[in-house]
Design a protein around this motif. Structure first.
Motif, PDB file in Angstrom:
ATOM      1  N   GLU A 229       0.049  -6.081  21.447  1.00 40.22           N
ATOM      2  CA  GLU A 229       1.136  -6.759  22.148  1.00 40.22           C
ATOM      3  C   GLU A 229       2.163  -5.717  22.539  1.00 40.22           C
ATOM      4  O   GLU A 229       2.467  -4.813  21.760  1.00 40.22           O
ATOM      5  N   GLY A 230       2.688  -5.812  23.759  1.00 40.03           N
ATOM      6  CA  GLY A 230       3.716  -4.868  24.155  1.00 40.03           C
ATOM      7  C   GLY A 230       3.904  -4.825  25.653  1.00 40.03           C
ATOM      8  O   GLY A 230       3.286  -5.593  26.403  1.00 40.03           O
ATOM      9  N   ALA A 231       4.771  -3.929  26.100  1.00 41.90           N
ATOM     10  CA  ALA A 231       5.042  -3.766  27.520  1.00 41.90           C
ATOM     11  C   ALA A 231       3.806  -3.222  28.227  1.00 41.90           C
ATOM     12  O   ALA A 231       3.089  -2.376  27.683  1.00 41.90           O
ATOM     13  N   LEU A 232       3.558  -3.713  29.421  1.00 42.17           N
ATOM     14  CA  LEU A 232       2.399  -3.268  30.193  1.00 42.17           C
ATOM     15  C   LEU A 232       2.401  -1.759  30.363  1.00 42.17           C
ATOM     16  O   LEU A 232       1.367  -1.100  30.164  1.00 42.17           O
ATOM     17  N   ALA A 233       3.548  -1.201  30.704  1.00 40.52           N
ATOM     18  CA  ALA A 233       3.622   0.243  30.941  1.00 40.52           C
ATOM     19  C   ALA A 233       3.268   1.021  29.683  1.00 40.52           C
ATOM     20  O   ALA A 233       2.560   2.032  29.739  1.00 40.52           O
ATOM     21  N   ASP A 234       3.728   0.547  28.539  1.00 36.16           N
ATOM     22  CA  ASP A 234       3.446   1.258  27.286  1.00 36.16           C
ATOM     23  C   ASP A 234       1.959   1.248  26.961  1.00 36.16           C
ATOM     24  O   ASP A 234       1.399   2.253  26.506  1.00 36.16           O
ATOM     25  N   LEU A 235       1.319   0.099  27.182  1.00 38.20           N
ATOM     26  CA  LEU A 235      -0.093  -0.018  26.814  1.00 38.20           C
ATOM     27  C   LEU A 235      -1.008   0.728  27.766  1.00 38.20           C
ATOM     28  O   LEU A 235      -2.062   1.235  27.365  1.00 38.20           O
ATOM     29  N   THR A 236      -0.643   0.792  29.033  1.00 41.40           N
ATOM     30  CA  THR A 236      -1.527   1.449  30.000  1.00 41.40           C
ATOM     31  C   THR A 236      -1.279   2.941  30.120  1.00 41.40           C
ATOM     32  O   THR A 236      -2.139   3.663  30.624  1.00 41.40           O
ATOM     33  N   GLU A 237      -0.130   3.408  29.649  1.00 37.03           N
ATOM     34  CA  GLU A 237       0.168   4.833  29.783  1.00 37.03           C
ATOM     35  C   GLU A 237      -0.068   5.622  28.501  1.00 37.03           C
ATOM     36  O   GLU A 237      -0.175   6.840  28.531  1.00 37.03           O
ATOM     37  N   GLN A 238      -0.145   4.919  27.369  1.00 39.11           N
ATOM     38  CA  GLN A 238      -0.280   5.656  26.125  1.00 39.11           C
ATOM     39  C   GLN A 238      -1.668   6.289  26.018  1.00 39.11           C
ATOM     40  O   GLN A 238      -2.620   5.854  26.648  1.00 39.11           O
ATOM     41  N   ALA A 239      -1.767   7.325  25.244  1.00 35.66           N
ATOM     42  CA  ALA A 239      -3.040   7.999  25.027  1.00 35.66           C
ATOM     43  C   ALA A 239      -3.556   7.684  23.639  1.00 35.66           C
ATOM     44  O   ALA A 239      -2.779   7.465  22.712  1.00 35.66           O
ATOM     45  N   GLY A 240      -4.866   7.631  23.517  1.00 39.91           N
ATOM     46  CA  GLY A 240      -5.477   7.411  22.216  1.00 39.91           C
ATOM     47  C   GLY A 240      -6.073   8.705  21.693  1.00 39.91           C
ATOM     48  O   GLY A 240      -6.570   9.524  22.457  1.00 39.91           O
ATOM     49  N   THR A 241      -6.013   8.899  20.389  1.00 38.27           N
ATOM     50  CA  THR A 241      -6.614  10.075  19.755  1.00 38.27           C
ATOM     51  C   THR A 241      -7.914   9.646  19.098  1.00 38.27           C
ATOM     52  O   THR A 241      -7.915   8.748  18.243  1.00 38.27           O
TER      53      THR A 241
END
Length: 325
Positions: free
Chosen positions: A220-232
Motif C-alpha cells: 500500500e502506498g503512493a503510486l510514485a513510491d511503488l513504481t519508482e523504488q528499486a528492489g534488492t
C-alpha cells in the motif's frame, strides 16, 4: 466534463480494518487492512480470486464480514442514515434495468434517495448521455451503461465513490472523460476507491495503490513510491541462514525464486548485513522497477501459489449475504 464537488460528507475516509471473510471454510479476505483518504484516487489491484470483489461487497453492505470491519467515515455502511448521499457505488453496470430509459433510471434513483428530480438531468449531462436519455438502457452499448452506472453512483452528490472496473467498455474518449471526472472529484475533497484490471488506465488515473493477493495486503502506498523504488535481490550459499538473519533484524523480504529473495534494503546495506552475519552471498543486485504492470506482477507473482488458494468462484456470495431491502 467534471463531477460536481462532493458536499454530503466532505473529508470522508474509507477504512478496512482486519477484514476477514471465508467461503466454504476458505479465506477470500484474510485480515486485510488499508485506508483511502479524502483528496485521493486509490487503485485497488489484485489477480483474479484475490478478494477484491468480496472486499467491495462488504464495504458497501452487500456481504457481512466474519471478522474485522469496513468503515465509511468511521461508520459501517449499513449504519449510515443516508448511505447513497455519502457513498456512491458502481459494482456492475450490466445490472441496470434494461426496460427503463437512462433518464428514468436516474430520476428513480434520485427519488429513492431523496434528491430532487433536477439532479437526474444534471447527472445525465455530467456523464455525457443527454442525447441518449430518452433511450431504453437495454439498447445502450456497454460503454453507455458504464457511464450511466457512474451517473447512478454520483446521483446523491456523495463524498466517496467506490467503482469496480469503471473503464470497461469505454472508448478512448470515454476513458479520458472518466479520468478527468475522478480527478476533479478527488481534487474537490472526495475519496475514490477504484478496482480495475486495466493497469495502464489505473496508472494514468490513481495516485495511491492498494495491492492484494490471496486475500492479503501485499503493498500500500503512493503510486510514485511503488513504481519508482528499486528492489534488492539476493541469494546466499545458505538460504536458511539468510532468512534467519533477515527475520532476526525484522527486515521484510519476498521469495522471488527457489534461491533468490527480494529484500527491503539497499544493496549496500544488504552487503553490510551479510558481512556482519558472516553470510556468503552468491548474488546481490538492484532491480529498478518500471511501470505499474511490472510492479503488479512482481508483487502478485502466482508462480509459487500454494494449493488451497481461494479460486475466483469462491468469491461468489452466498444467498445469505444478500441484504434484505
Amino acid at each position: 466534463m467534471t463531477a460536481t464537488p462532493p458536499s454530503a460528507a466532505p473529508g470522508t475516509t474509507l477504512e478496512v480494518r482486519g477484514l476477514t471473510k471465508r467461503y466454504r471454510s476458505r479465506p477470500a479476505v484474510d485480515a486485510l487492512t488499508f485506508e483511502c483518504r479524502p483528496g485521493t484516487v486509490t487503485g485497488f489491484l489484485g489477480p483474479n480470486g484475490a478478494g477484491k470483489s468480496t472486499t467491495l461487497r462488504i464495504l458497501t453492505g452487500l456481504a457481512r464480514a466474519d471478522a474485522g470491519e469496513a468503515l465509511v467515515g468511521g461508520i459501517p455502511y449499513r449504519s449510515l442514515d443516508q448511505p447513497a448521499r455519502i457513498l456512491g457505488v458502481m459494482l456492475d453496470a450490466r445490472a441496470l434495468h434494461g426496460g427503463r430509459t437512462g433518464l428514468e433510471t436516474l430520476r428513480l434513483t434520485a427519488r429513492t434517495i431523496g434528491m430532487p428530480a433536477s439532479r437526474a438531468d444534471e447527472v445525465l449531462a455530467m456523464v455525457g448521455l443527454q442525447e441518449a436519455g430518452a433511450q431504453r438502457v437495454g439498447g445502450y452499448s456497454y460503454g453507455m451503461r458504464q457511464r450511466l452506472g457512474i451517473g447512478v453512483a454520483l446521483i446523491g452528490d456523495p463524498a466517496v465513490l467506490v467503482l469496480d472496473e469503471p473503464a470497461n467498455g469505454l472508448d478512448p474518449e470515454g476513458i479520458r472523460w472518466m479520468r478527468l471526472l475522478l480527478r476533479s472529484f478527488a481534487d474537490a475533497g472526495g475519496t475514490v476507491l477504484l478496482s480495475s484490471h486495466q493497469l495502464r488506465e489505473v496508472e494514468a488515473t490513481v495516485d495511491r495503490l492498494v495491492v492484494i493477493s490471496q486475500g492479503r495486503l501485499v503493498r500500500e502506498g503512493a503510486l510514485a513510491d511503488l513504481t519508482e523504488q528499486a528492489g534488492t535481490r539476493v541469494s546466499a550459499l545458505d538460504p536458511q541462514a539468510l532468512r534467519r538473519a533477515l527475520d532476526a533484524h525484522g527486515i521484510a523480504y519476498e521469495q522471488r525464486s527457489a534461491t533468490e529473495l527480494e529484500v527491503s534494503l539497499a544493496a549496500e546495506d544488504m552487503g553490510r548485513l551479510a558481512l556482519r552475519e558472516q553470510l556468503v552471498l552468491t548474488s546481490l543486485g538492484t532491480t529498478a522497477r518500471g511501470g505499474l504492470e511490472e510492479v503488479f506482477f512482481s508483487l502478485t507473482d502466482r508462480a509459487a501459489v500454494p494449493a488451497g488458494i481461494v479460486p475466483a468462484a469462491a468469491e461468489q456470495p452466498r444467498a445469505a449475504d444478500a441484504p434484505t431491502r
